[in-house]
Design an enzyme around this catalytic site. Structure first.
Site, PDB file in Angstrom:
ATOM      1  N   SER A   1       0.945  -1.296  -0.172  1.00 46.42           N
ATOM      2  CA  SER A   1      -0.030  -0.042   0.118  1.00 46.42           C
ATOM      3  C   SER A   1       0.839   1.246  -0.073  1.00 46.42           C
ATOM      4  O   SER A   1       1.698   1.397  -0.837  1.00 46.42           O
ATOM      5  CB  SER A   1      -0.987  -0.056   1.238  1.00 46.42           C
ATOM      6  OG  SER A   1      -1.838   0.732   1.223  1.00 46.42           O
TER       7      SER A   1
ATOM      8  N   ASP B   1      -9.863  -3.076  -5.859  1.00 47.58           N
ATOM      9  CA  ASP B   1      -9.435  -2.263  -4.911  1.00 47.58           C
ATOM     10  C   ASP B   1      -9.879  -0.770  -4.907  1.00 47.58           C
ATOM     11  O   ASP B   1      -9.706  -0.154  -5.944  1.00 47.58           O
ATOM     12  CB  ASP B   1      -7.819  -2.303  -5.245  1.00 47.58           C
ATOM     13  CG  ASP B   1      -7.229  -1.640  -4.136  1.00 47.58           C
ATOM     14  OD1 ASP B   1      -7.780  -0.796  -3.192  1.00 47.58           O
ATOM     15  OD2 ASP B   1      -5.748  -1.947  -3.608  1.00 47.58           O
TER      16      ASP B   1
ATOM     17  N   HIS C   1      -8.044  -4.349  -1.550  1.00 44.48           N
ATOM     18  CA  HIS C   1      -6.699  -3.636  -1.188  1.00 44.48           C
ATOM     19  C   HIS C   1      -6.062  -4.504   0.067  1.00 44.48           C
ATOM     20  O   HIS C   1      -6.086  -4.437   1.265  1.00 44.48           O
ATOM     21  CB  HIS C   1      -7.029  -2.211  -0.393  1.00 44.48           C
ATOM     22  CG  HIS C   1      -5.887  -1.211  -0.298  1.00 44.48           C
ATOM     23  ND1 HIS C   1      -5.367  -0.718  -1.245  1.00 44.48           N
ATOM     24  CD2 HIS C   1      -5.266  -0.853   0.788  1.00 44.48           C
ATOM     25  CE1 HIS C   1      -4.203  -0.138  -0.931  1.00 44.48           C
ATOM     26  NE2 HIS C   1      -4.072  -0.165   0.372  1.00 44.48           N
TER      27      HIS C   1
HETATM   28  C1  MLT Z   1      -1.423   5.689   0.134  1.00 49.19           C
HETATM   29  O1  MLT Z   1      -0.014   5.644  -0.019  1.00 49.19           O
HETATM   30  O2  MLT Z   1      -2.014   6.845   0.604  1.00 49.19           O
HETATM   31  C2  MLT Z   1      -2.072   4.353  -0.101  1.00 49.19           C
HETATM   32  O3  MLT Z   1      -2.385   4.336  -1.449  1.00 49.19           O
HETATM   33  C3  MLT Z   1      -3.413   4.311   0.446  1.00 49.19           C
HETATM   34  C4  MLT Z   1      -2.936   4.233   2.019  1.00 49.19           C
HETATM   35  O4  MLT Z   1      -1.931   3.802   2.300  1.00 49.19           O
HETATM   36  O5  MLT Z   1      -3.864   4.058   2.919  1.00 49.19           O
END
Ligand code: MLT
Length: 214
Positions: free
Chosen positions: A112, A164, A195
């Site tokens: 993420s 996602d 996700h």
């Molecule tokens: C981010 O970098 O903000 C991601 O895509 C989402 C997350 O970390 O919640």
């Protein structure tokens, strides 16, 4: 822009030495709200015997650790991402010296927000890592076109969910294209979920890691 002066002590981190001789080192970048302990099991599963270097992101958002600021979910502060990624790259260089790691055999893995940051390391600091296994991440510079860096020889595995809601599959496909156009050898796998890192994708990533022979 001069590189920031950074030592290993500047990031809270865990370092686990390699348990297999000649094994590469895995740089682990956690997702939003996690910390330096979160991805150690992933690292051990993905790259058995590898050294593990797992820092903690320095940005906090409502008490949650992150790697760079965002304006809201899905909208990044790209200037902050660029500055924070430079600081992280300097940390990795300091860790290479401090822990006597082979600079040619650092592989980044992230989930993420950590996957976005890992993609930022690839696109903004070519030569730092030999490969990347990134899960639920997208294009870190969002609408900005990354510089035409040379990523030939870099092996990349991307695992993303087509449903996602946070990192859309379009963002995942965009970063796959950006990396591929710059010469990286990209294996992009999509799963039907959201996700998350699914067991199937983890198995595919393990097989990719074994074939990559870092
Ligand atoms: C981010 O970098 O903000 C991601 O895509 C989402 C997350 O970390 O919640």
């Amino acid at each position: 822009m001069t590189a920031p002066e950074v030592g290993v002590e500047d990031f809270t981190h865990v370092f686990e030495p390699a348990t297999a001789s000649g094994a590469p080192a895995l740089l682990l970048l956690h997702g939003t709200g996690a910390d330096e302990h979160d991805l150690l099991p992933l690292g051990r599963a993905l790259a058995p015997g590898a050294a593990l270097l797992s820092p903690r992101g320095k940005v906090t958002e409502n008490g949650m650790n992150r790697w760079f600021r965002r304006l809201r979910e899905g909208v990044f502060d790209v200037d902050d991402l660029i500055a924070r990624t430079a600081e992280l790259a300097a940390f990795v260089r300091a860790a290479i010296l401090a822990y006597d790691l082979d600079p040619e055999r650092i592989v980044v893995s992230g989930f993420s927000n950590g996957a976005n940051t890992g993609a930022g390391l690839l696109l903004l600091h070519p030569g730092l890592v030999a490969g990347a296994a990134l899960f639920a991440g997208g294009a870190p510079l969002q609408g900005r076109e990354p510089d035409p860096v040379d990523l030939s020889g870099v092996q990349v595995f991307l695992g993303n969910g087509v449903a996602d809601p946070i990192t859309t599959i379009d963002q995942a496909r965009l970063v796959a294209a950006q990396l591929g156009q710059r010469g990286a050898d990209v294996e992009a796998r999509e799963h039907p979920g959201g996700h998350q890192l699914t067991p199937d994708v983890l198995t595919q990533a393990r097989e990719w890691f074994e074939r990559a022979k870092f």
